[in-house]
Design an enzyme around this catalytic site. Structure first.
Site, PDB file in Angstrom:
ATOM      1  N   HIS A 339       0.830  -1.204   0.000  1.00  0.00           N
ATOM      2  CA  HIS A 339       0.000   0.000   0.000  1.00  0.00           C
ATOM      3  C   HIS A 339       0.867   1.259   0.000  1.00  0.00           C
ATOM      4  O   HIS A 339       0.660   2.170  -0.815  1.00  0.00           O
ATOM      5  CB  HIS A 339      -0.911  -0.038   1.233  1.00  0.00           C
ATOM      6  CG  HIS A 339      -1.819   1.133   1.381  1.00  0.00           C
ATOM      7  ND1 HIS A 339      -3.178   1.061   1.163  1.00  0.00           N
ATOM      8  CD2 HIS A 339      -1.576   2.424   1.740  1.00  0.00           C
ATOM      9  CE1 HIS A 339      -3.727   2.248   1.379  1.00  0.00           C
ATOM     10  NE2 HIS A 339      -2.769   3.095   1.736  1.00  0.00           N
ATOM     11  N   GLU A 340       1.847   1.311   0.900  1.00  0.00           N
ATOM     12  CA  GLU A 340       2.706   2.500   0.967  1.00  0.00           C
ATOM     13  C   GLU A 340       3.531   2.658  -0.301  1.00  0.00           C
ATOM     14  O   GLU A 340       3.723   3.773  -0.800  1.00  0.00           O
ATOM     15  CB  GLU A 340       3.613   2.438   2.194  1.00  0.00           C
ATOM     16  CG  GLU A 340       2.888   2.356   3.527  1.00  0.00           C
ATOM     17  CD  GLU A 340       1.777   3.382   3.685  1.00  0.00           C
ATOM     18  OE1 GLU A 340       1.868   4.474   3.101  1.00  0.00           O
ATOM     19  OE2 GLU A 340       0.800   3.087   4.393  1.00  0.00           O
ATOM     20  N   HIS A 343       1.470   4.254  -2.918  1.00  0.00           N
ATOM     21  CA  HIS A 343       1.464   5.719  -2.850  1.00  0.00           C
ATOM     22  C   HIS A 343       2.693   6.285  -3.557  1.00  0.00           C
ATOM     23  O   HIS A 343       2.595   7.252  -4.319  1.00  0.00           O
ATOM     24  CB  HIS A 343       1.441   6.184  -1.398  1.00  0.00           C
ATOM     25  CG  HIS A 343       0.130   5.998  -0.715  1.00  0.00           C
ATOM     26  ND1 HIS A 343      -1.074   6.313  -1.313  1.00  0.00           N
ATOM     27  CD2 HIS A 343      -0.184   5.522   0.524  1.00  0.00           C
ATOM     28  CE1 HIS A 343      -2.066   6.061  -0.475  1.00  0.00           C
ATOM     29  NE2 HIS A 343      -1.553   5.569   0.641  1.00  0.00           N
ATOM     30  N   HIS A 349      -5.752   6.811  -2.220  1.00  0.00           N
ATOM     31  CA  HIS A 349      -6.705   5.891  -1.607  1.00  0.00           C
ATOM     32  C   HIS A 349      -7.904   5.684  -2.523  1.00  0.00           C
ATOM     33  O   HIS A 349      -8.331   6.598  -3.235  1.00  0.00           O
ATOM     34  CB  HIS A 349      -7.182   6.430  -0.262  1.00  0.00           C
ATOM     35  CG  HIS A 349      -6.169   6.264   0.822  1.00  0.00           C
ATOM     36  ND1 HIS A 349      -6.230   6.947   2.008  1.00  0.00           N
ATOM     37  CD2 HIS A 349      -5.059   5.484   0.905  1.00  0.00           C
ATOM     38  CE1 HIS A 349      -5.215   6.597   2.779  1.00  0.00           C
ATOM     39  NE2 HIS A 349      -4.486   5.717   2.120  1.00  0.00           N
ATOM     40  N   GLU A 419      26.027 -13.715 -18.705  1.00  0.00           N
ATOM     41  CA  GLU A 419      24.945 -13.794 -19.687  1.00  0.00           C
ATOM     42  C   GLU A 419      25.051 -12.639 -20.682  1.00  0.00           C
ATOM     43  O   GLU A 419      25.428 -11.529 -20.316  1.00  0.00           O
ATOM     44  CB  GLU A 419      23.579 -13.732 -18.997  1.00  0.00           C
ATOM     45  CG  GLU A 419      23.300 -14.886 -18.059  1.00  0.00           C
ATOM     46  CD  GLU A 419      21.961 -14.756 -17.353  1.00  0.00           C
ATOM     47  OE1 GLU A 419      21.505 -15.751 -16.784  1.00  0.00           O
ATOM     48  OE2 GLU A 419      21.382 -13.645 -17.367  1.00  0.00           O
ATOM     49  N   ASP A 422      18.763 -12.289 -21.590  1.00  0.00           N
ATOM     50  CA  ASP A 422      17.872 -13.173 -20.837  1.00  0.00           C
ATOM     51  C   ASP A 422      16.446 -12.810 -21.213  1.00  0.00           C
ATOM     52  O   ASP A 422      15.930 -11.774 -20.808  1.00  0.00           O
ATOM     53  CB  ASP A 422      18.091 -13.026 -19.328  1.00  0.00           C
ATOM     54  CG  ASP A 422      17.465 -14.165 -18.537  1.00  0.00           C
ATOM     55  OD1 ASP A 422      16.391 -14.642 -18.962  1.00  0.00           O
ATOM     56  OD2 ASP A 422      18.047 -14.574 -17.522  1.00  0.00           O
ATOM     57  N   ASP A 473      17.287  19.830 -21.199  1.00  0.00           N
ATOM     58  CA  ASP A 473      17.725  18.466 -21.485  1.00  0.00           C
ATOM     59  C   ASP A 473      18.591  18.499 -22.735  1.00  0.00           C
ATOM     60  O   ASP A 473      18.603  19.487 -23.476  1.00  0.00           O
ATOM     61  CB  ASP A 473      16.502  17.568 -21.696  1.00  0.00           C
ATOM     62  CG  ASP A 473      16.838  16.088 -21.640  1.00  0.00           C
ATOM     63  OD1 ASP A 473      17.958  15.745 -21.223  1.00  0.00           O
ATOM     64  OD2 ASP A 473      15.973  15.278 -22.012  1.00  0.00           O
ATOM     65  N   ASP A 476      20.554  12.372 -26.201  1.00  0.00           N
ATOM     66  CA  ASP A 476      21.586  11.355 -26.017  1.00  0.00           C
ATOM     67  C   ASP A 476      21.628  10.487 -27.262  1.00  0.00           C
ATOM     68  O   ASP A 476      20.585  10.152 -27.841  1.00  0.00           O
ATOM     69  CB  ASP A 476      21.281  10.514 -24.785  1.00  0.00           C
ATOM     70  CG  ASP A 476      21.236  11.353 -23.517  1.00  0.00           C
ATOM     71  OD1 ASP A 476      22.279  11.908 -23.147  1.00  0.00           O
ATOM     72  OD2 ASP A 476      20.156  11.453 -22.916  1.00  0.00           O
ATOM     73  N   ASP A 488      21.576   9.239 -19.167  1.00  0.00           N
ATOM     74  CA  ASP A 488      20.819  10.444 -19.489  1.00  0.00           C
ATOM     75  C   ASP A 488      21.584  11.684 -19.029  1.00  0.00           C
ATOM     76  O   ASP A 488      21.937  11.816 -17.860  1.00  0.00           O
ATOM     77  CB  ASP A 488      19.457  10.373 -18.792  1.00  0.00           C
ATOM     78  CG  ASP A 488      18.454  11.345 -19.385  1.00  0.00           C
ATOM     79  OD1 ASP A 488      18.780  12.018 -20.375  1.00  0.00           O
ATOM     80  OD2 ASP A 488      17.332  11.424 -18.853  1.00  0.00           O
TER      81      ASP A 488
END
Length: 616
Positions: A339-340, A343, A349, A419, A422, A473, A476, A488
């Site tokens: 629940h937290e 948020h 809620h 690897e 995957d 910004d 890139d 970034d």
């Protein structure tokens, strides 16, 4: 940031039924004794290695209410990051950090055969312990302490004796759901290609859980007991969030066994603020992660079971929550943590119009005895809106394969040491560049995925892989030597923007006017300078920062770094000094850090107007 409370309500009183038994979860009045029979079913690729204690997949048959069921279990290979660490403290306060081997762990997800809606979250460390859903009902299972026996108890939560049957009410049981119209608009948006790619991408939350000193005392000063409880909680978090295409990797566990690092107080708001600041100034410097949750043994004031910041994922201070270890049944504690974290991921809620097909959903304002592991339609739309608007970047990054401390597992969708790729199991893999059986590139392939991977080859050098998002910004570009888009990059902090009305800050250009529009709509403008003098009062109408829950007045030179004052030009709004304030989200409506507050001056994160060269 907005802080949202979670509290507990458990109104039902259950009669004594039959003989009682004492289990880890408490006294259980009505339970069924079942005897597990392991079913041998060697799936393709599920070969147990000689040194492996716990198999990748298992099946058990037993009876529930007299009817046979088959429980299919699969090891949760996403439970830990490759560089998972644990921290505790020596008696003299020295930090002790270890990297325990967690590859061959005993935590599983699963389902009941022939029940498409079933789920399971099980620890198989010593018998089977956890929960499973069968025909829409939640059952718990744990072993009976009978030597050399496969006997287990199966029961419902309603049959656990409650230590405190007094009903608890919620301080914020009702949410105005002020963003309901925004949710409808979000679901109707024409998304940009960038937004669509973001929504479709899997998300990875690299989580650190901190257990406080009271937790250490509560569980008999046993690091192992606390560790086991937290592992079980995170295992269930993964079950809950998988429906949102979110994978939760536990990258760190810290236990304050030698005393708390902050003041853990019954005032939940104060404790959350202190924990968030400690995370930013201490924990993040030691352990890279996306989100932190404090699990505490303290009883918060009133019925509060948890508190979290709203829409804060990836923020250095506010990507955090606190949860009370309020119940012996770790299922309910896991729901509170889910629940937290919800948020933090932009979910408010649930209102009365929200539904998940169960009596109570994850984001209900109260945690009931009949809680489910489902998100409501409102939560899913609210989360989607948050992702579209904010696009938090940290959760796009898979846990790194560098600094790996345990063997790689092919087929878990995480590229680990040794690897090349995957793409899941051979049955699920749909990537022609990756051999699912070996997690190696197919012949002739240079890459399998990444922003700079084009048809199994590295993208051409100079190809834009992340377009600039505004004047603060920068675009890139691919290097031609890698499948990954470079880190970034932003315009340097402090660079003038918006016709010298602001300064760049972490890729954005925060200015007062835009912040007013965001709060009050397109007709809003910045209020006159005189309005900002209210920030010298040090109350809810004006302050610059909070210290231990106390609102600190702004110094005269800092008044434009406190609460934001706006003027709404609509005829029905006559207040020339308008603010956004509600008690449940005191931090919303404050001036954003990095905002210009004078020539060559910008607001620091501490609510001070300082030289732009030192503000960041």
């Amino acid at each position: 940031m907005i802080q949202v409370l979670l509290v507990i309500i458990c109104l039902a009183v259950f009669p004594y039924q039959g003989s009682s038994i004492i289990l880890e979860s408490g006294n259980v009045n009505d339970y069924e004794v079942v005897y597990l029979q392991k079913v041998t079913a060697m799936n393709k690729g599920a070969v147990k290695q000689p040194e492996q204690k716990y198999e990748d997949t298992m099946q058990y048959e037993f009876k529930v209410n007299g009817e046979p069921v088959i429980l299919h279990l699969e090891k949760n290979k996403d439970l830990f990051s490759e560089d998972y660490s644990e921290t505790h403290y020596s008696p003299d306060g020295r930090e002790i950090t270890t990297n325990p081997p967690v590859e061959d762990h005993c935590y599983y997800h699963g389902r009941i055969q022939n029940d498409a809606d079933s789920t399971a979250s099980i620890s198989a460390c010593n018998g089977l312990k956890g929960h499973f859903q069968l025909r829409g009902e939640t059952y718990f299972i744990e072993p009976l302490k009978i030597p050399d026996s496969e006997a287990h108890a199966v029961y419902k939560y309603e049959n656990v004796e409650k230590e405190d049957e007094a009903p608890k009410t919620c301080g914020v049981t009702q949410t105005n759901w002020e963003s309901d119209e925004l949710i409808k608009k979000a679901s109707q948006l024409n998304l940009t290609p960038e937004q669509q790619r973001y929504l479709n991408s899997p998300k990875y939350i690299k989580l650190v859980i901190v257990a406080d000193y009271i937790m250490f005392l509560k569980y008999g000063r046993s690091l192992i007991t606390i560790r086991t409880r937290i592992y079980e909680i995170v295992n269930l978090l993964n079950v809950i969030y998988r429906v949102l295409n979110i994978y939760i990797a536990l990258v760190g566990l810290e236990i304050w066994n030698n005393g708390d690092k902050i003041n853990v107080l019954p005032e939940a708001k104060v404790t959350l603020d202190l924990f968030g600041k400690w995370r930013e100034t201490d924990l993040l410097n030691r352990r890279k992660h996306d989100n932190a949750q404090l699990l505490t043994g303290i009883n918060f004031n009133g019925p509060t079971a948890g508190l979290g910041y709203l829409g804060s994922m990836c923020n250095p201070q506010y990507s955090a929550g606190i949860v009370q270890d309020h119940n012996k049944v770790n299922f309910l504690v896991a729901l509170a943590m889910a629940h937290e974290m919800g948020h933090n991921l932009g979910m408010d809620h649930d209102g009365i119009q929200c539904t998940c097909g169960a009596k109570s959903c994850i984001m209900s304002g109260t945690l009931s005895c009949e809680a489910s592991i489902r998100f409501s339609n409102c939560s899913q739309e609210e989360h989607r809106k948050y992702l579209i608007n904010k696009m938090p970047q940290c959760i796009l990054n898979k846990p790194l394969k560098t600094d790996i401390v345990s063997p790689a597992v092919c087929g878990n969708y995480l590229v680990e040491l040794g690897e090349d790729c995957d793409c899941g199991s051979p049955r699920d893999c749909q990537n022609p560049c990756c051999n699912a059986a070996t997690c190696k590139l197919t012949p002739g392939s240079q890459c399998a995925d990444g922003e700079c991977c084009d048809q199994c080859k590295f993208g051409r050098a100079g190809t834009v892989c992340r377009p600039a998002n505004g004047e603060c910004d920068v675009s890139d570009v691919c290097t031609g030597q890698s499948a990954e888009c470079p880190t970034d990059q932003f315009q340097r902090n402090g660079h003038p923007c918006q016709n010298n009305n602001g300064y760049c800050y972490n890729g954005t250009c925060p200015i007062l006017g835009k912040q007013c529009i965001s709060l009050f709509g397109a007709s809003a403008t910045v209020a006159q300078d005189a309005c900002f003098q209210f920030n010298r009062l040090g109350n809810e109408y004006g302050y610059c920062r909070k210290e231990n829950g106390r609102k600190i007045p702004c110094a005269p030179q800092d008044v434009k770094c406190g609460r934001l004052y706006c003027f709404d030009n609509l005829p029905e709004h006559k207040n020339p000094c308008q603010i956004y304030y509600t008690p449940r989200d005191e931090n919303k409506g404050m001036v954003d850090p990095g905002t210009k507050c004078g020539d060559g001056m910008a607001c620091s994160s501490n609510g001070q107007c300082v030289d732009v060269n030192t503000a960041y």
